[in-house]
Design a protein around this motif. Structure first.
Motif, PDB file in Angstrom:
ATOM      1  N   LEU A 238       0.757  -1.423  -0.154  1.00  8.01           N
ATOM      2  CA  LEU A 238      -0.053   0.059  -0.205  1.00  8.01           C
ATOM      3  C   LEU A 238       0.742   1.198   0.165  1.00  8.01           C
ATOM      4  CD1 LEU A 238      -2.716   0.768  -0.099  1.00  8.01           C
ATOM      5  CD2 LEU A 238      -3.122   0.952   2.604  1.00  8.01           C
ATOM      6  N   THR A 239       0.845   2.204  -0.785  1.00  9.18           N
ATOM      7  CA  THR A 239       2.089   3.121  -0.800  1.00  9.18           C
ATOM      8  C   THR A 239       1.441   4.465  -0.516  1.00  9.18           C
ATOM      9  OG1 THR A 239       1.607   3.291  -3.095  1.00  9.18           O
ATOM     10  CG2 THR A 239       3.144   1.630  -2.784  1.00  9.18           C
ATOM     11  N   CYS A 240       1.552   5.186  -0.455  1.00  2.58           N
ATOM     12  CA  CYS A 240       0.779   7.267  -0.669  1.00  2.58           C
ATOM     13  C   CYS A 240       2.453   8.422  -1.344  1.00  2.58           C
ATOM     14  CB  CYS A 240       0.557   6.854   0.572  1.00  2.58           C
ATOM     15  SG  CYS A 240       0.527   8.615   1.226  1.00  2.58           S
ATOM     16  N   THR A 241       2.837   8.418  -2.326  1.00  2.00           N
ATOM     17  CA  THR A 241       3.562   9.046  -2.429  1.00  2.00           C
ATOM     18  C   THR A 241       3.131  10.514  -2.348  1.00  2.00           C
ATOM     19  OG1 THR A 241       4.456   7.981  -3.827  1.00  2.00           O
ATOM     20  CG2 THR A 241       5.214  10.352  -3.621  1.00  2.00           C
ATOM     21  N   THR A 242       3.743  11.351  -0.801  1.00  3.84           N
ATOM     22  CA  THR A 242       3.762  12.397  -1.054  1.00  3.84           C
ATOM     23  C   THR A 242       4.414  13.766  -2.313  1.00  3.84           C
ATOM     24  OG1 THR A 242       5.642  12.711   0.500  1.00  3.84           O
ATOM     25  CG2 THR A 242       3.241  12.256   1.116  1.00  3.84           C
ATOM     26  N   LEU A 243       4.200  14.835  -2.502  1.00  2.12           N
ATOM     27  CA  LEU A 243       4.355  15.330  -3.361  1.00  2.12           C
ATOM     28  C   LEU A 243       4.468  16.947  -2.846  1.00  2.12           C
ATOM     29  CD1 LEU A 243       2.272  13.485  -5.092  1.00  2.12           C
ATOM     30  CD2 LEU A 243       3.551  14.943  -6.781  1.00  2.12           C
ATOM     31  N   LYS A 244       5.315  17.481  -3.298  1.00  2.00           N
ATOM     32  CA  LYS A 244       5.786  18.840  -2.552  1.00  2.00           C
ATOM     33  C   LYS A 244       4.601  19.741  -3.817  1.00  2.00           C
ATOM     34  CE  LYS A 244       9.573  22.396  -1.234  1.00  2.00           C
ATOM     35  NZ  LYS A 244      10.447  22.699  -1.570  1.00  2.00           N
ATOM     36  N   PRO A 245       3.938  21.341  -2.832  1.00  2.00           N
ATOM     37  CA  PRO A 245       4.276  21.752  -1.462  1.00  2.00           C
ATOM     38  C   PRO A 245       3.843  20.900  -0.707  1.00  2.00           C
ATOM     39  CG  PRO A 245       2.725  23.504  -2.795  1.00  2.00           C
ATOM     40  CD  PRO A 245       2.537  22.052  -3.998  1.00  2.00           C
TER      41      PRO A 245
END
Length: 343
Positions: A238-245
């Protein structure tokens, strides 16, 4: 209303993640290669990226893929991933969107039941195999660039969670992949805001603690994303990629899934021919297959294949007007998150 100059954009998503494709009207981008063009967009002239990725024309969740003529022999097309923070070299979900757009608009002739599409990117040549039927692109399998581990069990010092560990790996861009239980959260939709803020906070800390550099493409020298993960009993992740900002990827993340294959291989948990399922925070699915082994700059690497589906759902025309006071766009913390000032 006069539209003397405009941008033609196809609206596409992959498993819920926006991956719009700029198919007409873009200015010529200087550079002999796609990597040169991406570096120009990041270090010389960011006006096109800002125009298509920020308010009032877009929101924090929007990505626009700039379609280009290829610079590599044998490639059918090229693209650069334009996001609010910068232009990025590769993205699995966006690559699937681009292939879907190329085929369903006829820019690359569709051959049923399978069409081969070769894409020139700043990270390397991507070969896509699209399953096609009745004029529709039903799925896309990407033979991604080689993925490799930079550092396993990297210690990251944080003021909020103490010392945590993550694996640093490349899957088209560099990732820090972190087991989500270390920050006391779960990968569920109601935790998306907290996950986004945690990921962007950790990414800022990584800049001072971990140095990366692709051994064959020196300008790829930063950790693009923090990806939280939760390995499941059935072998899926199970994935959760976080992106700026401050947002989370709606898709299972193709480059992150590629990097995960390299991590699993480095730990002796997969071998050539093995397939793993990646699931997103909203339940989307990619399959990730290890096709083989290779090396990158002397580092062991794997050859990943990522399969998913994109959907064309509309079309947009953006007017280019020199009198527009917000031609470079803007972003505000009410929807873009607390780190918006660092863009």
């Amino acid at each position: 209303m006069i539209f003397d100059r405009s941008l033609d954009i196809l609206l596409v998503h992959c498993q819920g993640e926006s991956g719009n494709v700029l198919i007409g009207g873009a200015p010529e981008i200087p550079g002999a290669t796609v990597l040169d063009k991406m570096n120009h967009l990041n270090s010389v002239d960011s006006s096109l990226r800002l125009f298509v990725t920020r308010e009032p024309r877009a929101q924090v969740v929007h990505t626009t893929n700039l379609l280009l003529e290829p610079t590599r022999p044998g490639a059918d097309a090229a693209f650069i991933v334009l996001q609010p923070d910068m232009a990025h070299p590769m993205s699995g979900s966006n690559c699937i969107c681009v292939v879907t757009a190329l085929l369903e608009t006829g820019r690359v002739p569709m051959v049923e039941p399978e069409t081969l599409v070769r894409l020139d990117t700043a990270a390397g040549l991507i070969t896509a195999r699209a399953r096609c039927e009745n004029g529709r692109c039903l799925s896309v399998s990407l033979d991604n660039v080689p993925a490799f581990v930079w550092q396993l069990d990297q210690v990251i010092e944080t003021p909020k969670w103490g010392a945590i560990t993550g694996d640093i790996a490349f899957g088209g861009v560099f990732y820090a992949q972190i087991d989500v239980d270390q920050i006391g959260l779960r990968i569920v939709p109601e935790a998306a805001r907290a996950l986004a803020e945690a990921g962007t906070e950790i990414k800022a800390l990584l800049a001072d603690q971990v140095q990366v550099r692709h051994p064959e493409i020196p300008s790829l020298d930063d950790i693009a994303y923090v990806m939280f993960r939760d390995y499941q009993p059935d072998g899926s992740v199970l994935t959760c990629t976080t992106l700026k900002p401050g947002r989370v990827d709606r898709s299972p993340c193709g480059t992150g899934s590629s990097a995960n294959l390299a991590i699993l291989h480095a730990r002796g948990q997969i071998q050539t021919g093995d397939v793993r399922i990646s699931r997103s925070i909203i339940g989307g699915i990619f399959t990730a297959e290890m096709l083989g082994e290779t090396t990158v700059g002397g580092r062991p690497a794997v050859l990943p294949r990522i399969t998913g589906q994109g959907y064309v759902f509309g079309r947009q025309q953006l007017r280019l007007d020199e009198a527009d006071p917000f031609a470079h766009g803007f972003a505000m913390s009410d929807t873009w998150g607390p780190q918006v000032g660092e863009l």
